[in-house]
Design a protein around this motif. Sequence first.
Motif: not given
Length: 173
Positions: A67, A71, A107-108, A117, A140, A146, A148-149, A151
């Motif tokens: 992460a 995060i 992991s995403a 996620v 999510t 990305d 992660w954006q 999350v």
Amino acid sequence: MRNPSRPKSSLSLRLLAIVLATAGLVACQAAPQPPGPIATTVTAPSISGQVDPEAGVTLAFEPFTGAPGNIADELSEFIGAEARKQGITLVRRVGAAATYRVNGYLSATGQPSNGTVFYVFDIVDGSGRRLKRISGTEDTGGASGDPWQAVGSGTLSRIANRSMVEIKAWLNR
């Protein structure tokens, strides 16, 4: 829009392969530089399975693998809040001696319309032997680029809640 010449099962298999490959990579990555360990003081189960307040078992969360730092920082805060809700006292000390250590892997993956996620928390003893694995997924929103954006705080809060509930249940087994 789905390509009509490509069967739906082929897309499902491709997505499954991507998820498994991502999970494998997360397990192999070197730990980034997220926040330091979180030591958690809880009470240990007695032989009868009841909590023994004199035992003082501790858990230390190692830095999360996979992460981004922001995060990982936010998830650490949610884990602390969830531990307080569960009556588990958190002690933040770098390199804290602990009965058990918790290694976290995240992991995403995602598409513009949705994402996921994946998380794994391994509880290990002093010799590094895994005693308990907690794993799951959280949906999510979508994000281009990305994953992660996508999350958000709600996702991280749910991961922390489910993980701490399962850790507490395991300790009180």
